[in-house]
Design an enzyme around this catalytic site. Structure first.
Site, PDB file in Angstrom:
ATOM      1  N   PHE A   1      -3.673 -14.559-110.804  1.00 35.43           N
ATOM      2  CA  PHE A   1      -2.458 -13.747-110.710  1.00 35.43           C
ATOM      3  C   PHE A   1      -1.297 -14.567-111.268  1.00 35.43           C
ATOM      4  O   PHE A   1      -0.979 -15.636-110.761  1.00 35.43           O
ATOM      5  CB  PHE A   1      -2.181 -13.345-109.259  1.00 35.43           C
ATOM      6  CG  PHE A   1      -1.062 -12.341-109.141  1.00 35.43           C
ATOM      7  CD1 PHE A   1      -1.315 -10.983-109.121  1.00 35.43           C
ATOM      8  CD2 PHE A   1       0.258 -12.770-109.075  1.00 35.43           C
ATOM      9  CE1 PHE A   1      -0.287 -10.067-109.027  1.00 35.43           C
ATOM     10  CE2 PHE A   1       1.295 -11.867-108.989  1.00 35.43           C
ATOM     11  CZ  PHE A   1       1.026 -10.502-108.968  1.00 35.43           C
ATOM     12  N   ILE A   2      -0.654 -14.062-112.292  1.00 36.91           N
ATOM     13  CA  ILE A   2       0.432 -14.772-112.961  1.00 36.91           C
ATOM     14  C   ILE A   2       1.772 -14.183-112.508  1.00 36.91           C
ATOM     15  O   ILE A   2       1.985 -12.968-112.620  1.00 36.91           O
ATOM     16  CB  ILE A   2       0.299 -14.671-114.497  1.00 36.91           C
ATOM     17  CG1 ILE A   2      -1.128 -15.047-114.940  1.00 36.91           C
ATOM     18  CG2 ILE A   2       1.350 -15.543-115.175  1.00 36.91           C
ATOM     19  CD1 ILE A   2      -1.562 -16.436-114.568  1.00 36.91           C
TER      20      ILE A   2
ATOM     21  N   HIS B   1      -7.620  -5.787-122.057  1.00 37.13           N
ATOM     22  CA  HIS B   1      -8.296  -5.113-120.940  1.00 37.13           C
ATOM     23  C   HIS B   1      -9.474  -4.302-121.479  1.00 37.13           C
ATOM     24  O   HIS B   1      -9.297  -3.497-122.404  1.00 37.13           O
ATOM     25  CB  HIS B   1      -7.331  -4.185-120.198  1.00 37.13           C
ATOM     26  CG  HIS B   1      -7.944  -3.568-118.972  1.00 37.13           C
ATOM     27  ND1 HIS B   1      -8.128  -4.265-117.807  1.00 37.13           N
ATOM     28  CD2 HIS B   1      -8.430  -2.320-118.751  1.00 37.13           C
ATOM     29  CE1 HIS B   1      -8.688  -3.476-116.905  1.00 37.13           C
ATOM     30  NE2 HIS B   1      -8.881  -2.292-117.449  1.00 37.13           N
TER      31      HIS B   1
ATOM     32  N   ASP C   1      -2.418  -3.270-114.616  1.00 38.21           N
ATOM     33  CA  ASP C   1      -2.878  -2.688-115.885  1.00 38.21           C
ATOM     34  C   ASP C   1      -2.113  -1.413-116.239  1.00 38.21           C
ATOM     35  O   ASP C   1      -2.679  -0.454-116.768  1.00 38.21           O
ATOM     36  CB  ASP C   1      -4.385  -2.372-115.818  1.00 38.21           C
ATOM     37  CG  ASP C   1      -5.217  -3.587-115.470  1.00 38.21           C
ATOM     38  OD1 ASP C   1      -4.789  -4.705-115.790  1.00 38.21           O
ATOM     39  OD2 ASP C   1      -6.286  -3.418-114.856  1.00 38.21           O
TER      40      ASP C   1
ATOM     41  N   PRO D   1     -44.634  14.218-139.932  1.00 35.89           N
ATOM     42  CA  PRO D   1     -45.709  14.752-140.768  1.00 35.89           C
ATOM     43  C   PRO D   1     -45.847  16.249-140.528  1.00 35.89           C
ATOM     44  O   PRO D   1     -45.307  16.789-139.558  1.00 35.89           O
ATOM     45  CB  PRO D   1     -46.940  13.991-140.276  1.00 35.89           C
ATOM     46  CG  PRO D   1     -46.617  13.625-138.862  1.00 35.89           C
ATOM     47  CD  PRO D   1     -45.126  13.434-138.795  1.00 35.89           C
TER      48      PRO D   1
ATOM     49  N   GLY E   1     -38.091  18.875-136.354  1.00 36.99           N
ATOM     50  CA  GLY E   1     -37.233  18.900-137.533  1.00 36.99           C
ATOM     51  C   GLY E   1     -35.803  19.261-137.190  1.00 36.99           C
ATOM     52  O   GLY E   1     -34.853  18.727-137.769  1.00 36.99           O
TER      53      GLY E   1
ATOM     54  N   CYS F   1     -48.342  20.816-155.638  1.00 40.89           N
ATOM     55  CA  CYS F   1     -47.019  21.380-155.922  1.00 40.89           C
ATOM     56  C   CYS F   1     -46.767  21.553-157.415  1.00 40.89           C
ATOM     57  O   CYS F   1     -46.029  22.444-157.825  1.00 40.89           O
ATOM     58  CB  CYS F   1     -45.930  20.516-155.292  1.00 40.89           C
ATOM     59  SG  CYS F   1     -45.979  18.795-155.792  1.00 40.89           S
TER      60      CYS F   1
ATOM     61  N   GLU G   1     -45.574  31.346-156.339  1.00 41.76           N
ATOM     62  CA  GLU G   1     -46.507  30.223-156.263  1.00 41.76           C
ATOM     63  C   GLU G   1     -47.760  30.623-155.494  1.00 41.76           C
ATOM     64  O   GLU G   1     -47.678  31.215-154.414  1.00 41.76           O
ATOM     65  CB  GLU G   1     -45.818  29.039-155.579  1.00 41.76           C
ATOM     66  CG  GLU G   1     -46.634  27.771-155.543  1.00 41.76           C
ATOM     67  CD  GLU G   1     -45.850  26.599-154.972  1.00 41.76           C
ATOM     68  OE1 GLU G   1     -46.187  25.448-155.300  1.00 41.76           O
ATOM     69  OE2 GLU G   1     -44.890  26.836-154.201  1.00 41.76           O
TER      70      GLU G   1
ATOM     71  N   PHE H   1     -50.481  28.327-154.676  1.00 42.65           N
ATOM     72  CA  PHE H   1     -50.865  27.180-153.845  1.00 42.65           C
ATOM     73  C   PHE H   1     -52.310  27.300-153.368  1.00 42.65           C
ATOM     74  O   PHE H   1     -52.618  27.159-152.186  1.00 42.65           O
ATOM     75  CB  PHE H   1     -49.903  27.011-152.670  1.00 42.65           C
ATOM     76  CG  PHE H   1     -49.645  25.553-152.384  1.00 42.65           C
ATOM     77  CD1 PHE H   1     -48.813  24.817-153.209  1.00 42.65           C
ATOM     78  CD2 PHE H   1     -50.256  24.899-151.315  1.00 42.65           C
ATOM     79  CE1 PHE H   1     -48.583  23.473-152.971  1.00 42.65           C
ATOM     80  CE2 PHE H   1     -50.038  23.554-151.081  1.00 42.65           C
ATOM     81  CZ  PHE H   1     -49.189  22.838-151.909  1.00 42.65           C
TER      82      PHE H   1
END
Length: 859
Positions: free
Chosen positions: A103-104, A120, A156, A591, A627, A713, A761, A763
């Site tokens: 304590f100051i 602080h 504070d 995956p 995802g 692809c 496509e 595939f």
């Protein structure tokens, strides 16, 4: 003759300072203020404890700075005159109080011209008082931080000079918050605050009473855990009670102190006083349950005598055999004994039974011990908890030497396999999520089946992931790690190919050569890039009389998410993750839900290759669940995706859809504007001219469609055959067919441009053939480009001029001339238009996982 620069401001706007405080924090503030040219006219710190000077006093005395060690500044509430006079005599212009436990008096606080500033460790006005960091965690604050304020006569309550904040991570503790932010950033901020005052620019912002709080110092008597609370509250209570006093509970009838938390496995039951159900001692720690039934994991247990053990070892009575030290290790042990003696200066001699804490050491001494050992024994990295685990000198030396030898490594990776006898071997397949270097059960225990497409049998019952754990760190990823990984993949190539076959239906020989073989090549290729990523120097306009230097730096993005498809499970993993790692990032990879097995076998190999924990994480599950978490997560900075065009479109949207399948990562823009790269669908044209090598055109044309069962692809989605050779070409193709267990290969001829099959496509093993008129080069180019896809393309002709003309005008990311499907790890791969953007493979792939910073320096 000494020369001085007239432009230097080094000796301008500097102050005479009194430093009032203690500890390593005070020492660092003192050192940095002096480096900035401020004059410290006096250091006021605490008296020596057990013959040991405070770190601040030690460094100040070495510098010849006046040091005062007052046990107190006042008696019975009144300042001690001789203490105050000694303080005033140094003539400070500002009091700097970086860490002050005394304590100051106000006549000291207000004496300097500029008053006093205090550090602080909370965002005032919240958490005024001495245990601010603890209460930040106990109260479950989402933000932590510190304030530097002007001292007044309240607790504070003075005006704010500056504040800085940081997020509180789910598993932060007092130590992690202090070491990561409050300590390093607090030192910088104290120096910044002093300079603002010196320059006359320091603000004084009155503190608001809105949201103000004050909490007292926690003591052991009231640090007991109330187990009749929700899990999150218990979690915050434990992590907020540093090792002193330490949160505690009665476990198995005895007091045990608890430290930090994680996730939830299974284990051996143990009674916990006041808990709604017994705890569990598992391989990863002690599992506790809150009143809401949710679980948390306690990493360490500490006994009342200060000894700490891993919670997982609670029921273990095994004693580790004592090591015989080599001469060099004995020499090092004596050097460590000197370090202990320097810290425990009150102890006459350090012998094998000397206990670090029973000899008077405190938590700051632990920090000092770890830091001094780091400086003198740089090859061994210790954590603060290691000191608590080995409190006597003998046990500490044994622990240190084991760590030095590499024997004291973390426990061997535990893997629960499913085994299957196939292909004249027994393959061992992990089935848990791979997170932060460990195979973990899913958070809620949900599972799903993965099926062998050859016969419809269930390969194994797979754990569903519903969470992401990641490690965000800046890596200088070493070439040797990636090379070791490639070597291990080669060593296990038959097993990997077999797993790929039963999981994705790949033909074994193709899986061995391409799925696995090219994966190995990819990691070896990118291993060579790890230490070759560099920026460039750029000439810019010079503004006289000064000159400028501009250069660029290539930096990793941080945590990257990668989502891959089911047709090449391992190869797609390699194409993206190798570049991601070489660029210095960490990754979370999902995956395909139906083909997760080689990704998890790969995860096992990363551990054997020495890849650091948390760098690679494999999280199986659905797109709508896993995802979506990846997309939403604010700390993931990049999403790399290979899959269909419809899903790719959702990724680019900034709103969520209700459909679980297609919403999984459409909130990249909403969360944090992630960088995105997409490799999507295709309808790749293959143009076959009449002057081609017919045998080769037939052979490669069939390969362009039926390679990997058509699940490719870049498969040639539509063949344009010049009219004069059309019928002969079809005859040869049909004559070459062989029977297949899977979907029978099919040929559609006389396909017109408006038909669905000509636009979408397939595939699968479906060849789509259209005629074009003899010599109509521009016409067939127009038809080939009349698609929203642009992934790949091809041309067969012996005329090199025609080949070059066609290749320049085909709108696709890859053009094959007199060949097809010839991809190489050094050649960039990626599409145009609705086939996506960004590149895999080659040097260009690195740019997808890097950011460019331009630096301009005036000199």
């Amino acid at each position: 003759m000494r020369k001085f620069s007239s432009s230097s401001a080094y000796y301008q706007n500097k102050l005479k300072l009194a430093l009032i405080g203690q500890s390593l924090f005070g020492q660092e503030v003192y050192t940095n203020l002096r480096k900035q040219g401020h004059k410290v006219v006096g250091v006021f710190t605490v008296p020596d404890k057990d013959g040991k000077a405070d770190p601040l006093a030690v460094v100040a005395e070495k510098d010849g700075t006046p040091v005062f060690k007052f046990p107190r500044w006042r008696v019975k509430g009144k300042p001690i005159p001789e203490v105050v006079e000694a303080y005033k005599a140094v003539g400070a212009e500002l009091n700097v109080m970086p860490f002050c436990s005394q304590f100051i008096p106000m006549n000291v606080i207000d004496f300097p011209k500029h008053g006093s500033i205090i550090y602080h460790p909370s965002i005032l006005p919240r958490h005024r008082g001495a245990s601010a960091i603890n209460w930040t965690l106990i109260e479950g604050d989402k933000k932590a931080g510190f304030s530097i304020f002007w001292a007044d006569d309240g607790l504070d309550t003075g005006p704010i000079l500056l504040q800085k904040e940081c997020p509180v991570e789910p598993n932060d503790t007092v130590d992690t918050l202090y070491n990561r932010f409050l300590f390093p950033e607090g030192i910088k901020a104290m120096v910044e605050a002093v300079q603002l005052i010196a320059d006359g620019k320091a603000p004084k912002i009155p503190q608001s009473e809105d949201g103000a709080s004050y909490e007292g110092i926690q003591k052991k008597s009231n640090a007991k855990v109330n187990m009749a609370q929700p899990t999150e509250v218990i979690h915050n209570w434990i992590r907020g009670h540093d090792k002193v006093p330490g949160a505690w509970a009665v476990i198995d009838g005895k007091v045990r102190f608890l430290n930090t938390v994680g996730s939830v496995p299974t284990g051996q039951p143990i009674e916990v006083e006041g808990a709604s159900q017994p705890g569990l001692i598992a391989k990863s720690g002690l599992i506790l349950f809150g009143s809401d039934g949710k679980a948390l994991q306690v990493k360490n247990l500490q006994f009342e005598d200060g000894k700490m053990i891993p919670a997982s070892k609670y029921f273990s009575s095994e004693e580790t055999a004592s090591l015989d030290l080599t001469d060099d290790e004995k020499k090092m042990a004596e050097e460590i004994r000197v370090i202990w003696k320097g810290i425990l200066s009150n102890v006459p001699a350090i012998d094998d039974t000397t206990d670090f804490f029973k000899s008077g050491a405190a938590s700051m001494d632990v920090v000092r011990l770890v830091e001094e050992l780091k400086q003198k024994c740089g090859g061994v990295q210790l954590q603060n908890e290691d000191v608590y685990m080995a409190t006597t000198f003998q046990s500490f030396i044994q622990m240190f030497v084991r760590r030095l030898r590499g024997e004291d490594q973390e426990e061997e990776l535990v893997i629960d396999y499913v085994t299957k006898d196939v292909n004249n071997m027994t393959v061992k397949m992990p089935y848990q999520c791979f997170i932060n270097g460990k195979f973990e059960d899913a958070e809620d225990g949900k599972t799903y089946n993965t099926v062998n497409p050859t016969d419809g049998s269930v390969c194994l019952n797979f754990l569903f992931a519903v969470f992401i754990i990641y490690l965000q760190q800046k890596l200088n990823f070493l070439t040797s790690f990636v090379c070791s990984l490639a070597d291990l993949m080669e060593e296990h190539q038959e097993e990997l190919a077999t797993i790929e076959t039963i999981d994705s239906g790949a033909v074994y020989t193709l899986a061995l050569k391409t799925h696995v073989g090219m994966s190995i090549q990819t990691f070896r290729y990118f291993a060579g890039w790890c230490d070759k990523i560099q920026g460039s120097t750029i000439p810019i306009n010079q503004a006289r009389p000064n000159r400028n230097l501009t250069f660029t730096k290539k930096e990793p993005l941080g945590v990257c998410a990668i989502v891959i498809p089911w047709n090449y499970p391992l190869m797609m993993l390699a194409w993206k993750s190798a570049a991601c790692l070489a660029a210095g990032n960490t990754l979370v990879l999902k995956p395909a839900q139906v083909t997760p097995l080689t990704a998890l076998k790969f995860a096992e190999l990363t551990v054997k290759a020495g890849i650091p924990k948390g760098v690679i994480n494999i999280v199986p599950g659905s797109g709508g669940l896993v995802g979506q978490r990846m997309s939403d997560h604010p700390d993931i900075r990049k999403l790399g995706f290979t899959g269909s065009t419809p899903i790719g479109k959702q990724i680019m949207k900034s709103r969520l859809l209700s459909d679980d399948f297609c919403c999984f990562c459409c909130s990249c823009a909403v969360s944090n504007l992630k960088k995105v790269s997409l490799e999507l669908g295709g309808k790749s044209p293959l143009i076959i001219f009449s002057d081609c090598d017919m045998d080769k055109a037939v052979r490669m044309g069939m390969s362009s469609v039926y390679f990997n069962k058509g699940e490719n692809c870049i498969a040639a989605g539509r063949l344009f055959v010049e009219e004069s050779i059309h019928d002969e070409y079809i005859r040869r193709v049909v004559f070459s067919y062989q029977s297949s267990f899977f979907m029978e290969p099919t040929v559609f001829t006389d396909v017109e441009d408006h038909m669905f099959i000509a636009k979408e496509e397939s595939f699968g093993p479906v060849m789509v053939v259209s005629k074009f008129k003899d010599g109509d080069v521009d016409g067939v180019l127009s038809r080939a480009n009349n698609t929203e896809f642009g992934l790949a393309s091809g041309v067969f002709t012996r005329d090199i001029n025609k080949a070059m003309y066609v290749s320049e005008r085909l709108e696709a990311g890859t053009v094959f001339v007199n060949t097809y499907n010839k991809t190489d790890v050094a050649a960039p791969f990626g599409g145009f238009k609705q086939s996506g953007f960004g590149k895999d493979l080659g040097e260009e792939a690195l740019h997808e996982y890097l950011r460019t910073k331009a630096v301009t320096v005036e000199y």
